[in-house]
Design a protein around this motif. Structure first.
Motif, mmCIF file in Angstrom:
data_model
loop_
_atom_site.group_PDB
_atom_site.id
_atom_site.type_symbol
_atom_site.label_atom_id
_atom_site.label_comp_id
_atom_site.label_asym_id
_atom_site.label_seq_id
_atom_site.Cartn_x
_atom_site.Cartn_y
_atom_site.Cartn_z
ATOM 1 N N PRO A 88 1.600 -22.748 -36.014
ATOM 2 C CA PRO A 88 0.883 -24.017 -36.194
ATOM 3 C C PRO A 88 0.244 -24.517 -34.889
ATOM 4 O O PRO A 88 -0.833 -25.111 -34.913
ATOM 5 C CB PRO A 88 1.955 -25.000 -36.669
ATOM 6 N N CYS A 89 0.872 -24.259 -33.767
ATOM 7 C CA CYS A 89 0.296 -24.682 -32.477
ATOM 8 C C CYS A 89 -0.987 -23.904 -32.202
ATOM 9 O O CYS A 89 -1.975 -24.477 -31.720
ATOM 10 C CB CYS A 89 1.292 -24.459 -31.345
ATOM 11 N N TRP A 90 -0.992 -22.604 -32.500
ATOM 12 C CA TRP A 90 -2.199 -21.803 -32.304
ATOM 13 C C TRP A 90 -3.317 -22.306 -33.219
ATOM 14 O O TRP A 90 -4.458 -22.422 -32.802
ATOM 15 C CB TRP A 90 -1.910 -20.332 -32.545
ATOM 16 N N ALA A 91 -2.967 -22.625 -34.471
ATOM 17 C CA ALA A 91 -3.972 -23.103 -35.420
ATOM 18 C C ALA A 91 -4.551 -24.456 -34.981
ATOM 19 O O ALA A 91 -5.709 -24.751 -35.251
ATOM 20 C CB ALA A 91 -3.368 -23.219 -36.813
ATOM 21 N N PRO A 116 2.696 -22.354 -25.129
ATOM 22 C CA PRO A 116 1.814 -23.154 -24.282
ATOM 23 C C PRO A 116 1.186 -24.330 -25.026
ATOM 24 O O PRO A 116 0.683 -25.264 -24.397
ATOM 25 C CB PRO A 116 0.739 -22.173 -23.815
ATOM 26 N N GLY A 117 1.246 -24.336 -26.349
ATOM 27 C CA GLY A 117 0.654 -25.421 -27.117
ATOM 28 C C GLY A 117 1.508 -26.666 -27.132
ATOM 29 O O GLY A 117 1.002 -27.782 -26.979
ATOM 30 N N CYS A 118 2.811 -26.503 -27.311
ATOM 31 C CA CYS A 118 3.712 -27.664 -27.413
ATOM 32 C C CYS A 118 4.755 -27.703 -26.303
ATOM 33 O O CYS A 118 5.527 -28.651 -26.215
ATOM 34 C CB CYS A 118 4.407 -27.668 -28.770
ATOM 35 N N ASP A 119 4.792 -26.671 -25.470
ATOM 36 C CA ASP A 119 5.753 -26.549 -24.375
ATOM 37 C C ASP A 119 7.202 -26.524 -24.867
ATOM 38 O O ASP A 119 8.109 -26.906 -24.158
ATOM 39 C CB ASP A 119 5.546 -27.653 -23.333
#
Length: 93
Positions: free
Chosen positions: A84-87, A47-50
């Motif tokens: 990395p997207c979660w961070a 969901p962060g970068c699709d």
């Protein structure tokens, strides 16, 4: 045995129920579980970068804290993010 050596020994936690998740952290109302790439066998959408989180990729699984502790979390509540997207989730709009 010296205290230093004693602290470095690992204890065997014994058998673990495979249906009870090992939770690493709880942040911002989310329960976070870090998964190694070897345990990942499906493709998910981050969901962060699709983009796809492909099988064999280390990533994090998050779900709402309230559902997890109340025993009400379902697989539909879980989200699979690239680490990395979660961070970086707080920097995204």
């Amino acid at each position: 045995m010296s205290p230093r050596h004693n602290r470095s020994r690992r204890r065997d936690p014994g058998p673990r129920d495979p249906y009870v998740p090992v939770v690493d952290t709880v942040e911002d109302g989310w329960v976070v579980r870090h998964l190694a790439g070897t345990s990942s066998t499906k493709t998910y959408r981050c969901p962060g970068c699709d983009q796809e989180v492909r099988p064999g990729t280390a990533h994090v699984v998050v779900w709402p804290e309230s559902g997890a502790w109340a025993g009400q979390a379902t697989p539909d509540d879980r989200r699979h993010w690239h680490s990395p997207c979660w961070a970086a989730r707080h920097r995204r709009r």
